[in-house]
Every structure is written in C-alpha cells, then in structure tokens.
Scaffold this motif. Structure first.
Motif, PDB file in Angstrom:
ATOM      1  N   ASP A  15       7.401   6.452   2.696  1.00  0.00           N
ATOM      2  CA  ASP A  15       7.045   5.597   1.564  1.00  0.00           C
ATOM      3  C   ASP A  15       5.537   5.719   1.382  1.00  0.00           C
ATOM      4  OD1 ASP A  15       6.485   3.590  -0.249  1.00  0.00           O
ATOM      5  OD2 ASP A  15       7.145   1.956   1.039  1.00  0.00           O
ATOM      6  N   LEU A  16       5.100   6.236   0.220  1.00  0.00           N
ATOM      7  CA  LEU A  16       3.673   6.415  -0.046  1.00  0.00           C
ATOM      8  C   LEU A  16       3.175   5.440  -1.110  1.00  0.00           C
ATOM      9  CD1 LEU A  16       3.530  10.334  -0.071  1.00  0.00           C
ATOM     10  CD2 LEU A  16       3.192   8.777   1.851  1.00  0.00           C
ATOM     11  N   SER A  17       3.904   4.360  -1.327  1.00  0.00           N
ATOM     12  CA  SER A  17       3.572   3.450  -2.415  1.00  0.00           C
ATOM     13  C   SER A  17       2.494   2.425  -2.055  1.00  0.00           C
ATOM     14  CB  SER A  17       4.813   2.709  -2.890  1.00  0.00           C
ATOM     15  OG  SER A  17       5.335   1.907  -1.847  1.00  0.00           O
ATOM     16  N   SER A  18       2.209   2.248  -0.777  1.00  0.00           N
ATOM     17  CA  SER A  18       1.178   1.288  -0.393  1.00  0.00           C
ATOM     18  C   SER A  18       0.383   1.836   0.786  1.00  0.00           C
ATOM     19  CB  SER A  18       1.792  -0.062  -0.022  1.00  0.00           C
ATOM     20  OG  SER A  18       2.465   0.042   1.216  1.00  0.00           O
ATOM     21  N   TYR A  40      -3.979   7.408   0.230  1.00  0.00           N
ATOM     22  CA  TYR A  40      -3.506   6.490  -0.811  1.00  0.00           C
ATOM     23  C   TYR A  40      -4.164   6.828  -2.155  1.00  0.00           C
ATOM     24  CZ  TYR A  40      -2.505   2.123  -3.265  1.00  0.00           C
ATOM     25  OH  TYR A  40      -2.082   1.193  -4.170  1.00  0.00           O
ATOM     26  N   LYS A  44      -2.170   8.156  -5.459  1.00  0.00           N
ATOM     27  CA  LYS A  44      -2.249   7.411  -6.725  1.00  0.00           C
ATOM     28  C   LYS A  44      -2.841   8.274  -7.835  1.00  0.00           C
ATOM     29  CE  LYS A  44      -0.370   3.544  -5.668  1.00  0.00           C
ATOM     30  NZ  LYS A  44       0.830   3.046  -6.315  1.00  0.00           N
ATOM     31  N   ALA A  47      -0.133  10.446  -9.022  1.00  0.00           N
ATOM     32  CA  ALA A  47       0.907   9.688  -9.726  1.00  0.00           C
ATOM     33  C   ALA A  47       0.495   9.341 -11.159  1.00  0.00           C
ATOM     34  CB  ALA A  47       1.232   8.407  -8.954  1.00  0.00           C
ATOM     35  N   TYR A  48      -0.780   9.104 -11.381  1.00  0.00           N
ATOM     36  CA  TYR A  48      -1.257   8.679 -12.705  1.00  0.00           C
ATOM     37  C   TYR A  48      -1.969   9.792 -13.492  1.00  0.00           C
ATOM     38  CZ  TYR A  48      -0.231   3.811 -11.558  1.00  0.00           C
ATOM     39  OH  TYR A  48       0.404   2.629 -11.238  1.00  0.00           O
ATOM     40  N   GLU A 147      -4.906  -0.576  -5.859  1.00  0.00           N
ATOM     41  CA  GLU A 147      -3.784  -1.486  -5.602  1.00  0.00           C
ATOM     42  C   GLU A 147      -3.639  -2.501  -6.733  1.00  0.00           C
ATOM     43  OE1 GLU A 147      -3.058  -1.829  -0.858  1.00  0.00           O
ATOM     44  OE2 GLU A 147      -4.850  -2.838  -1.597  1.00  0.00           O
ATOM     45  N   SER A 150      -2.518  -0.729  -9.969  1.00  0.00           N
ATOM     46  CA  SER A 150      -1.117  -0.313  -9.843  1.00  0.00           C
ATOM     47  C   SER A 150      -0.174  -1.494 -10.058  1.00  0.00           C
ATOM     48  CB  SER A 150      -0.854   0.308  -8.468  1.00  0.00           C
ATOM     49  OG  SER A 150      -1.540   1.531  -8.346  1.00  0.00           O
TER      50      SER A 150
END
Length: 186
Positions: A15-18, A40, A44, A47-48, A147, A150
């Motif tokens: 899990d790389l979401s946090s 992180y 991110k 991802a964006y 964070e 997001s």
C-alpha cells in the motif's frame, strides 16, 4: 536506487497511499524507513502527473519557499500573500518567477510557511474551478502538504530542496523549469 525500492514495494503489492503504509512496507523489505517521505513524494508526483500536465499554466499554482531568497541581498517585499519578488537577481527565485510569468502562470507565491499556503489555497478554491499546485520545499513540508492536498483531491507536484536549512536554501532550477514547462504532450 529509489526507483528500485519503489518497484520492489509495488511487486509485493504494498500500500503506497500513505507515509505510514510506505514506512511499514519498507520495514518488511528491510529498507531504511527514513526513505518513506521521499518515496511518498515520488509516488504522489507520479499519481498526479497526468492531471498536472493537462492543466494550462493559468490553472496552476506555484508555491516557492521564502528560504530560497538570498538572505543578505533580497529586495522582495512581504505582503499578506507572501513575498513579491523584485527580480533583483540575487537568487534563483527571480529566474523561476520570470519563466513562470512568461509561460502564463498567474498564481506564483513565495511563502514563509505552510500556514500561508493553506490560507492562499482557500482563496484559490473560490477563484478557480480546477487547479493544481507545484510546491518547492524541504521533504517534511512537502509530505505534509501532499497529504493535505491528497485528502482534498487537489492534484499537485512536489520538488524537494537540494540544500535545506530554512535560510539560503537551494533547488534544482532546471527541474523546476521542467515541471513549469510540462504540458499534455510532454
């Protein structure tokens, strides 16, 4: 090295979401948990990236830290929306601001800290239908901002300082220019 670690994390389905999830996955792999913040930010950014590139410069907001200024020679004026660069040439801020303005950026802020960023963002939300942010800062500040952005679904890109220390810091100006010039085609 970081890309290899990210690949390993992805290969195990981490899990790389946090940051906490990344830190836990790094521990499982036996990697330095201190890399969690940097990983992180990279995750991110990836991802964006598409959303960043799809928006025109007029819908992008740039936040530069005041610590990039030359502490001895800077002529910038502090206002309620951060510093206004006078383009005195004593630091890299003028070069970045000038390029951004030439590319059509309308929202460029040189801020003394995160609290001003969030104050400005509240106003931006009421002005623009959609926007994305580019932030230059030290890694811990970027993580906190990433964070928070997001959680609000605001696309963003982060560029870490290459020399930190809260005064007379440095950033890779060429990297900032690359992000500023990004568009749908590249």
């Amino acid at each position: 090295m970081i890309d290899k670690i990210i690949s390993r994390l992805m290969s195990i389905g981490a899990d790389l979401s946090s940051k906490n999830a990344i830190k836990g996955a790094l521990k499982v792999l036996g990697e330095d948990e201190g890399l969690a913040d940097l990983i992180y930010i990279i995750v991110k950014n990836r991802a964006y990236r598409k959303e960043w590139k799809s928006l025109p410069p007029s819908s992008r907001v740039i936040f530069l830290p005041q610590c990039l200024r030359n502490s001895k020679n800077c002529e910038a004026e502090l206002t309620e929306k951060g510093y206004v660069c006078k383009k005195c040439g004593s630091c890299s801020v003028a070069e970045i601001v000038e390029l951004a303005e030439n590319l059509g950026y309308k929202h460029i802020y040189i801020v003394p800290g995160g609290s001003m960023v969030y104050k400005i963002l509240k106003q931006i939300v009421s002005e623009l239908d959609s926007f994305a942010c580019l932030g230059v800062a030290c890694v811990p500040e970027l993580c906190e901002a990433s964070e928070r952005l997001s959680m609000k679904g605001i696309p963003h890109q982060c560029i870490p300082l290459k020399k930190t220390g809260c005064v007379d810091t440095e950033v890779d100006v060429d990297e900032v220019k690359r992000y500023l010039k990004m568009g749908p085609d590249g």
